[in-house]
Design a protein around this motif. Sequence first.
Motif, PDB file in Angstrom:
ATOM      1  N   UNK A 332      42.672  11.773  37.026  1.00 12.36           N
ATOM      2  CA  UNK A 332      41.420  11.897  37.776  1.00 12.36           C
ATOM      3  C   UNK A 332      41.666  12.230  39.242  1.00 12.36           C
ATOM      4  N   UNK A 333      42.561  11.473  39.900  1.00 12.61           N
ATOM      5  CA  UNK A 333      42.757  11.693  41.337  1.00 12.61           C
ATOM      6  C   UNK A 333      43.413  13.049  41.597  1.00 12.61           C
ATOM      7  N   UNK A 334      44.299  13.487  40.708  1.00 19.21           N
ATOM      8  CA  UNK A 334      44.967  14.782  40.876  1.00 19.21           C
ATOM      9  C   UNK A 334      43.961  15.925  40.744  1.00 19.21           C
ATOM     10  N   UNK A 341      47.298  17.192  50.438  1.00 21.77           N
ATOM     11  CA  UNK A 341      48.424  16.283  50.651  1.00 21.77           C
ATOM     12  C   UNK A 341      48.032  14.818  50.491  1.00 21.77           C
ATOM     13  N   UNK A 342      46.747  14.510  50.633  1.00 17.81           N
ATOM     14  CA  UNK A 342      46.311  13.114  50.582  1.00 17.81           C
ATOM     15  C   UNK A 342      44.860  13.045  50.116  1.00 17.81           C
ATOM     16  N   UNK A 343      44.510  11.970  49.433  1.00 16.51           N
ATOM     17  CA  UNK A 343      43.114  11.717  49.056  1.00 16.51           C
ATOM     18  C   UNK A 343      42.354  11.312  50.306  1.00 16.51           C
ATOM     19  N   UNK A 459      48.172   5.918  46.442  1.00 25.45           N
ATOM     20  CA  UNK A 459      49.459   5.464  45.891  1.00 25.45           C
ATOM     21  C   UNK A 459      49.689   6.084  44.519  1.00 25.45           C
ATOM     22  N   UNK A 460      48.671   6.072  43.645  1.00 28.02           N
ATOM     23  CA  UNK A 460      48.876   6.626  42.299  1.00 28.02           C
ATOM     24  C   UNK A 460      48.880   8.148  42.326  1.00 28.02           C
ATOM     25  N   UNK A 461      48.234   8.760  43.317  1.00 28.78           N
ATOM     26  CA  UNK A 461      48.250  10.216  43.452  1.00 28.78           C
ATOM     27  C   UNK A 461      49.632  10.712  43.892  1.00 28.78           C
ATOM     28  N   UNK A 462      50.238  10.010  44.831  1.00 31.81           N
ATOM     29  CA  UNK A 462      51.490  10.493  45.431  1.00 31.81           C
ATOM     30  C   UNK A 462      52.736  10.081  44.659  1.00 31.81           C
ATOM     31  N   UNK A 497      58.774   7.210  42.779  1.00 32.31           N
ATOM     32  CA  UNK A 497      59.253   8.593  42.849  1.00 32.31           C
ATOM     33  C   UNK A 497      58.071   9.530  43.093  1.00 32.31           C
ATOM     34  N   UNK A 498      58.228  10.499  44.006  1.00 31.60           N
ATOM     35  CA  UNK A 498      57.130  11.433  44.313  1.00 31.60           C
ATOM     36  C   UNK A 498      56.692  12.201  43.069  1.00 31.60           C
ATOM     37  N   UNK A 499      55.398  12.442  42.940  1.00 30.05           N
ATOM     38  CA  UNK A 499      54.870  13.190  41.789  1.00 30.05           C
ATOM     39  C   UNK A 499      54.930  14.689  42.032  1.00 30.05           C
ATOM     40  N   UNK A 500      55.053  15.103  43.278  1.00 28.89           N
ATOM     41  CA  UNK A 500      55.021  16.546  43.585  1.00 28.89           C
ATOM     42  C   UNK A 500      56.221  16.926  44.444  1.00 28.89           C
TER      43      UNK A 500
END
Length: 500
Positions: A332-334, A341-343, A459-462, A497-500
């Motif tokens: 959802x957040x993605x 870069x940030x929500x 936090x969950x996005x990044x 760990x970074x998602x992107x």
Amino acid sequence: MFSVSHLYFISFFSFVVLIIFISLKWTSFQSKAKKPLPPSPPKLPIIGNLHQLGSSPHRSLRDLSLKHGPVMLMNFGSVPVLVASSSEAAKEIMKTHDLKFSNRPKLKIADTLVYGSNDITFSPYGEHWRQVKSIAVIHLLNSTRVMSFRQVREKEMSLMIEKIEKGRDSLVDMTELSFWFVNNIVCKVALGRTYNELKFTFLLERFVHVLGLICIGNYIPWLSWIDRLSGLEDKAQKVAKDFDEFFESVLEEHVDKRRGMNGQSDEEKDLVDILLDVQRDDAIGFTLHRDIIKAIILDVFAAGTDTTFASLVWSITELIRHPRVMKKLQHEVTEIAQGRSMISENDLEKMQYLKATIKETLRMYPPLPLLLPHESMQDVKLMDYEIPARTQIIVNAWAIGRDPALWEEPEEFRPERFLNNSIDYKGLHYELLPFGSGRRGCPGIHFATIMFELALANVVYKFNLALPNGVERKDLDMTETNSITLHKKSPLLVMATPRF
């Protein structure tokens, strides 16, 4: 002159009147004695039911309510205490009879810590409470003012992300980072700048710990010496002294700064500036003494920090335990972030699964599981029971949030239950009461939840969050602290760990 027959008649008449009077009094006494009081667990002499609270009172009281009913009358020492564990009882207390239950009991430790209970939280119901609450709501907690702090929140969010990124090759303490994220925002909003000293963190921990301890003198006054012997009174006085010295330095810092300025815009003012303005202008109809200013600051500072970061930690913990929920929230957040870069806070309103996740966290882990005690100001009829005046009232929000009559599979973390569902936590739905309701409900709901939403979304996005090598999800320690606030006892240590 009265004849003997007259005297006999008068004597007989007086005797009949006396018998009727005694009969009426006895009938009245009997009717009062037979007033239907709520069921009560068996109690011990002197201490009453205090021994049944255990190390987790919200759990112990829930277990007792399963045996004795959702409304129980207990005795903590000599003090009658009504424990409500159903949404129906909570609604009668905080809506139907809200005014009658709007008082706060006098609590010795709160008196010591919070300037004689001259704050918003512990102040008895009356004009003083209305004035101090009005100051906080009008000048700090209204929606316009809360939104004006957006830049502060988003800057601190960026700093939190940077700290997680720096620690990605090692364990990241999400408990510590959550605390500093929330605390820095509250400090900037309330005090004008951040305070990063370890002593300051320890002071807040001591404050919350002491406030959550049972004070025997509240319930058995003639055993008050136990609180002195145990060191509780000394601990409370030491915390109060240390906080007072800290707030004195904050006030002096603001007074000195204001001497060298021709004026401040509203955007530049923090809570201390606002309170000093109110004190100077004397426009509220009563004198805002220095101790009252410090009491209001302490309320906003302690409540705003402690409860919000506790909820954030529980939420991240449950997401790690439930990868399916984590994945759904990340999707959802993605999708809404669209590569940014940030929500941002503008994105939050679109995130229905995020809001459902937060509601589910607050259902299972209300920040104050027993809320704060109320006190009846007069005799009240509650669910066919008679509740005497000056009875303390405890609403077990934790038990209501896990009531199988209200929630399907209540012990399961399942945010989907709140999708396409109007139930909210703002005090209008009595099956979900993390912030209370009615006159004594928490006035800072919006202030707290927007920090919660922003942090969790980012936090969950990044990052992808995982437990350290060798730790299984089923082994994650979910032990709670024995405190007024429902904290996770052990720190939440993760690999990020970074998602992107």
